[in-house]
Design an enzyme around this catalytic site. Structure first.
Site, PDB file in Angstrom:
ATOM      1  CE  LYS A 117      -0.581  -6.961  -3.454  1.00  0.00           C
ATOM      2  NZ  LYS A 117       0.438  -7.489  -2.534  1.00  0.00           N
ATOM      3  CE1 TYR A 143     -28.919   9.252   8.688  1.00  0.00           C
ATOM      4  CE2 TYR A 143     -27.146   9.091   7.088  1.00  0.00           C
ATOM      5  CZ  TYR A 143     -28.456   8.861   7.446  1.00  0.00           C
ATOM      6  OH  TYR A 143     -29.305   8.261   6.568  1.00  0.00           O
TER       7      TYR A 143
HETATM    8  C1  LIG Z   1       1.550  -6.592  -2.758  1.00  0.00           C
HETATM    9  C2  LIG Z   1       2.951  -7.027  -2.914  1.00  0.00           C
HETATM   10  C3  LIG Z   1       3.875  -6.212  -3.592  1.00  0.00           C
HETATM   11  C4  LIG Z   1       3.551  -4.801  -4.033  1.00  0.00           C
HETATM   12  O1  LIG Z   1       3.647  -3.954  -2.917  1.00  0.00           O
HETATM   13  P1  LIG Z   1       3.460  -2.361  -3.030  1.00  0.00           P
HETATM   14  O2  LIG Z   1       3.761  -1.878  -1.659  1.00  0.00           O
HETATM   15  O3  LIG Z   1       2.030  -2.136  -3.399  1.00  0.00           O
HETATM   16  O4  LIG Z   1       4.392  -1.895  -4.060  1.00  0.00           O
HETATM   17  C5  LIG Z   1       5.132  -6.725  -3.809  1.00  0.00           C
HETATM   18  N1  LIG Z   1       5.485  -7.950  -3.360  1.00  0.00           N
HETATM   19  C6  LIG Z   1       4.630  -8.748  -2.681  1.00  0.00           C
HETATM   20  C7  LIG Z   1       5.079 -10.070  -2.199  1.00  0.00           C
HETATM   21  C8  LIG Z   1       3.351  -8.305  -2.416  1.00  0.00           C
HETATM   22  O5  LIG Z   1       2.502  -9.073  -1.730  1.00  0.00           O
END
Ligand SMILES: *Cc1c(COP(=O)(O)O)cnc(C)c1O
Length: 357
Positions: free
Chosen positions: A33, A253
């Site tokens: 994702k 800055y």
């Molecule tokens: C994003 C997500 C994961 C992965 O989590 P990580 O901490 O990046 O390994 C797994 N399960 C769900 C439901 C998620 O939303």
């Protein structure tokens, strides 16, 4: 050409996936994702497709981008659909779908599909974000098993504190999950990266590793398994200007750095518009031609400054790693009051350059 870029090591990605799969039980969905946490979802999925059991994404837009790029492996929508109209696309593109709320269950019960769906029914075991409370979850599971629209049901939950190895919360959530699911004998999916690495007893049939695929240790400390991960992204640029300043003179800055010794300042072509944290303080680690060095002064939109005083051999054109194999992104995040998750997801403007051994 501007020297700022993010190198993405696809063989490290595969190494990390294999580790996740080995530790996480039998099978693992690679979580890609948010454009694979900033690493480019299509290229990462292509690099993993031959070894991965499937992928997980946050929404149908992300899933369709993978399908459009030719990814045929299973893809799970971690939050399911956001409206009823998506079901036709889920059906047409053969996606797996989480069911996290009553309204989704009702929409599914009314849907006319070409093929029965694989659904992942989310139990709220204590994170209290998405999912069904235990009794409602059991009723929903029974109902899904009887629905003609449904093929397989996977029992799924998500941990809130798996990265805290001294917290009892993960075991409490697991107990709630096991109790709710025990009578139903469904395949189970529980583990994110921290659970895969830190809670070997918590494995189900399907792990869901995200962060660890990108080579990041999810714990705040060294860890024997997490230390086997290989950094996937190297954010780097080069020195484009060098000057000497006298004691008492500021850099950048707001004069957040003032020289306490005659200081050789290098300016690097990379800034917060590339996703580097704007509020990273003096002393945030960098690597200068492979040697440890430090950020000085406030980060600008397109540039940042480093201290070259102790790096006499470095100068114009020197390569500067902002994070990667040498400078863990977690350390930069800690200095800046951020997390590795949001730094990686925030990388932008720089070209992603893929390396594959
Ligand atoms: C994003 C997500 C994961 C992965 O989590 P990580 O901490 O990046 O390994 C797994 N399960 C769900 C439901 C998620 O939303």
């Amino acid at each position: 050409m501007r020297p700022a870029r993010a190198l993405v090591d696809l063989s490290a990605l595969r190494h990390n996936y294999r580790l996740a799969r080995k530790l996480g039980g039998q099978r693992a969905l690679a979580v890609v994702k948010a454009d694979a946490y900033g690493h480019g979802a299509v290229r990462c999925a292509q690099a993993l497709e031959a070894v991965a059991d499937g992928f997980a994404v946050a929404c149908i837009e992300e899933a369709l981008a993978l399908r459009a790029a030719g990814i045929r492996a299973p893809i799970l929508l971690l939050e399911g659909f956001f409206d009823a109209a998506e079901l036709a696309l889920i059906d047409a593109h053969d996606l797996w779908c989480a069911i996290q709320a009553d309204w989704q269950l009702e929409v599914l019960a009314q849907a006319r599909l070409q093929h029965p769906l694989d659904v992942w029914l989310l139990l709220d075991s204590g994170m209290h974000r998405l999912g069904f409370a235990p009794e409602a979850w059991q009723a929903a599971a029974q109902r899904l098993r009887d629905m003609p629209q449904v093929r397989n049901v996977v029992a799924m939950t998500h941990f809130a504190r798996a990265d805290e190895l001294d917290s009892r919360r993960t075991e409490e959530q697991l107990a709630v999950f096991r109790q709710a699911g025990s009578a139903l004998a469904l395949p189970a999916s529980v583990g994110n990266s921290a659970a895969v690495l830190g809670w070997p007893g918590a494995n189900g049939d399907w792990a869901r590793p995200g962060l660890m695929l990108y080579g990041v240790n999810p714990f705040g400390a060294p860890h024997p398994l997490a230390d086997q991960l290989q950094a996937v992204m190297t954010l780097e640029s080069a020195v484009i200007s060098v000057r000497g300043i006298a004691v008492g003179e500021p850099v950048g800055y707001g004069a957040h750095f003032v020289a306490r010794r005659p200081t050789r300042v290098g300016i690097v072509a990379l800034g917060y518009a590339d996703g580097y944290p704007q509020l990273a303080p003096n002393g945030t680690p960098v690597a200068i031609d492979g040697r440890p060095g430090e950020l000085i002064g406030r980060v600008s939109m397109d540039m940042l400054a480093i201290d070259l005083t102790d790096h006499p051999a470095a100068g114009l054109g020197s390569r500067v790693e902002l994070w990667g194999a040498q400078i863990p992104v977690t350390g930069v995040a800690r200095h800046a009051g951020r997390t590795a998750y949001d730094l990686l997801c925030g990388v932008k403007r720089v070209p992603l350059v893929y390396l594959d051994a």
